[in-house]
Design a protein around this motif. Structure first.
Motif, PDB file in Angstrom:
ATOM      1  N   MET A   1      39.920  88.855  38.913  1.00 37.07           N
ATOM      2  CA  MET A   1      39.492  89.946  39.767  1.00 37.07           C
ATOM      3  C   MET A   1      38.470  90.788  39.022  1.00 37.07           C
ATOM      4  O   MET A   1      38.635  91.106  37.854  1.00 37.07           O
ATOM      5  CB  MET A   1      40.711  90.782  40.149  1.00 37.07           C
ATOM      6  CG  MET A   1      40.426  92.014  40.921  1.00 37.07           C
ATOM      7  SD  MET A   1      41.043  91.815  42.585  1.00 37.07           S
ATOM      8  CE  MET A   1      40.331  93.216  43.352  1.00 37.07           C
ATOM      9  N   SER A   2      37.439  91.169  39.693  1.00 39.79           N
ATOM     10  CA  SER A   2      36.382  91.987  39.119  1.00 39.79           C
ATOM     11  C   SER A   2      36.837  93.433  38.973  1.00 39.79           C
ATOM     12  O   SER A   2      37.691  93.908  39.707  1.00 39.79           O
ATOM     13  CB  SER A   2      35.141  91.958  40.013  1.00 39.79           C
ATOM     14  OG  SER A   2      34.677  90.645  40.151  1.00 39.79           O
ATOM     15  N   ASP A   3      36.212  94.150  38.034  1.00 43.67           N
ATOM     16  CA  ASP A   3      36.487  95.572  37.869  1.00 43.67           C
ATOM     17  C   ASP A   3      35.811  96.400  38.959  1.00 43.67           C
ATOM     18  O   ASP A   3      36.320  97.447  39.353  1.00 43.67           O
ATOM     19  CB  ASP A   3      36.005  96.053  36.496  1.00 43.67           C
ATOM     20  CG  ASP A   3      36.826  95.457  35.377  1.00 43.67           C
ATOM     21  OD1 ASP A   3      38.062  95.354  35.524  1.00 43.67           O
ATOM     22  OD2 ASP A   3      36.238  95.086  34.346  1.00 43.67           O
ATOM     23  N   ILE A   4      34.655  95.953  39.408  1.00 43.12           N
ATOM     24  CA  ILE A   4      33.913  96.654  40.450  1.00 43.12           C
ATOM     25  C   ILE A   4      33.502  95.638  41.499  1.00 43.12           C
ATOM     26  O   ILE A   4      32.967  94.590  41.170  1.00 43.12           O
ATOM     27  CB  ILE A   4      32.651  97.334  39.886  1.00 43.12           C
ATOM     28  CG1 ILE A   4      33.031  98.379  38.837  1.00 43.12           C
ATOM     29  CG2 ILE A   4      31.815  97.949  41.004  1.00 43.12           C
ATOM     30  CD1 ILE A   4      31.849  98.931  38.080  1.00 43.12           C
ATOM     31  N   GLU A   5      33.757  95.977  42.761  1.00 44.98           N
ATOM     32  CA  GLU A   5      33.313  95.132  43.866  1.00 44.98           C
ATOM     33  C   GLU A   5      32.661  96.011  44.915  1.00 44.98           C
ATOM     34  O   GLU A   5      33.195  97.063  45.268  1.00 44.98           O
ATOM     35  CB  GLU A   5      34.494  94.359  44.466  1.00 44.98           C
ATOM     36  CG  GLU A   5      35.083  93.336  43.517  1.00 44.98           C
ATOM     37  CD  GLU A   5      36.206  92.527  44.122  1.00 44.98           C
ATOM     38  OE1 GLU A   5      36.497  92.701  45.329  1.00 44.98           O
ATOM     39  OE2 GLU A   5      36.800  91.734  43.395  1.00 44.98           O
ATOM     40  N   THR A   6      31.497  95.617  45.370  1.00 49.23           N
ATOM     41  CA  THR A   6      30.784  96.317  46.432  1.00 49.23           C
ATOM     42  C   THR A   6      30.287  95.299  47.434  1.00 49.23           C
ATOM     43  O   THR A   6      30.181  94.110  47.124  1.00 49.23           O
ATOM     44  CB  THR A   6      29.579  97.122  45.886  1.00 49.23           C
ATOM     45  OG1 THR A   6      28.594  96.212  45.395  1.00 49.23           O
ATOM     46  CG2 THR A   6      29.999  98.070  44.777  1.00 49.23           C
ATOM     47  N   THR A   7      29.983  95.781  48.624  1.00 52.16           N
ATOM     48  CA  THR A   7      29.366  94.943  49.644  1.00 52.16           C
ATOM     49  C   THR A   7      28.137  95.683  50.152  1.00 52.16           C
ATOM     50  O   THR A   7      28.228  96.863  50.509  1.00 52.16           O
ATOM     51  CB  THR A   7      30.339  94.680  50.805  1.00 52.16           C
ATOM     52  OG1 THR A   7      31.507  94.035  50.284  1.00 52.16           O
ATOM     53  CG2 THR A   7      29.704  93.810  51.867  1.00 52.16           C
ATOM     54  N   THR A   8      27.002  95.009  50.171  1.00 43.60           N
ATOM     55  CA  THR A   8      25.759  95.609  50.637  1.00 43.60           C
ATOM     56  C   THR A   8      25.227  94.793  51.803  1.00 43.60           C
ATOM     57  O   THR A   8      25.145  93.573  51.718  1.00 43.60           O
ATOM     58  CB  THR A   8      24.722  95.670  49.499  1.00 43.60           C
ATOM     59  OG1 THR A   8      25.284  96.431  48.424  1.00 43.60           O
ATOM     60  CG2 THR A   8      23.423  96.308  49.959  1.00 43.60           C
ATOM     61  N   VAL A  20      31.045 101.141  48.723  1.00 42.17           N
ATOM     62  CA  VAL A  20      31.489 101.321  47.337  1.00 42.17           C
ATOM     63  C   VAL A  20      32.838 102.020  47.410  1.00 42.17           C
ATOM     64  O   VAL A  20      32.901 103.228  47.641  1.00 42.17           O
ATOM     65  CB  VAL A  20      30.472 102.164  46.529  1.00 42.17           C
ATOM     66  CG1 VAL A  20      30.900 102.268  45.082  1.00 42.17           C
ATOM     67  CG2 VAL A  20      29.068 101.590  46.646  1.00 42.17           C
ATOM     68  N   GLY A  21      33.900 101.244  47.273  1.00 39.87           N
ATOM     69  CA  GLY A  21      35.225 101.818  47.483  1.00 39.87           C
ATOM     70  C   GLY A  21      35.332 102.312  48.907  1.00 39.87           C
ATOM     71  O   GLY A  21      35.047 101.587  49.855  1.00 39.87           O
ATOM     72  N   ASP A  22      35.700 103.577  49.063  1.00 41.18           N
ATOM     73  CA  ASP A  22      35.828 104.178  50.395  1.00 41.18           C
ATOM     74  C   ASP A  22      34.547 104.868  50.852  1.00 41.18           C
ATOM     75  O   ASP A  22      34.546 105.567  51.863  1.00 41.18           O
ATOM     76  CB  ASP A  22      36.965 105.216  50.395  1.00 41.18           C
ATOM     77  CG  ASP A  22      38.328 104.575  50.215  1.00 41.18           C
ATOM     78  OD1 ASP A  22      38.485 103.392  50.586  1.00 41.18           O
ATOM     79  OD2 ASP A  22      39.241 105.253  49.700  1.00 41.18           O
TER      80      ASP A  22
END
Length: 132
Positions: A1-8, A20-22
């Motif tokens: 699992m990644s430490d940071i996950e974002t969707t763009t 980015v998170g919430d």
């Protein structure tokens, strides 16, 4: 699992919304409907450096820095890539030049964005105490 996950996502054109998170972050490469990526990077750098500077102050025995403000500026090269970044760091606390320099340096060591940028693009920081 990644430490940071974002969707763009970009539905059309050059504007993107990143989850980015919430939080939603709007970025537009043209700067028409949101800040452009370079401006966002400079603001993110400043937003990372201020808390790092505060922690650096605490580590150097200065627990109350009061208001801290960064006026950031950046230069672009002929390709519209960031060529330089400068911070004018204004601190409410009345600190002498040596205290400021020590806390500035510690903040650079702590700031994650500072660490992530190539060395030639790190901010040139001028700090001013008793600024407010």
């Amino acid at each position: 699992m990644s430490d940071i996950e974002t969707t763009t996502v970009s539905e059309e054109g050059y504007a993107c919304t990143s989850q980015v998170g919430d939080f939603d972050l709007q970025v537009d490469a043209t700067g028409e409907t949101g800040p452009d990526p370079n401006s966002t990077l400079v603001a993110t750098y400043a937003s990372c450096y201020i808390p790092a500077f505060r922690v650096g102050g605490q580590q150097r025995g200065v627990d109350d820095l009061g208001k801290v403000q960064i006026d950031a500026s950046a230069e672009l090269d002929d390709e519209d890539d960031l060529a330089s970044i400068a911070f004018d760091l204004h601190v409410e606390a009345d600190l002498d030049d040596d205290e400021l320099a020590e806390i500035v340096e510690r903040g650079e060591d702590i700031c994650h964005v500072h660490s992530a940028l190539r060395e030639g693009l790190r901010a040139d920081i001028s700090a001013y105490g008793d600024a407010f």
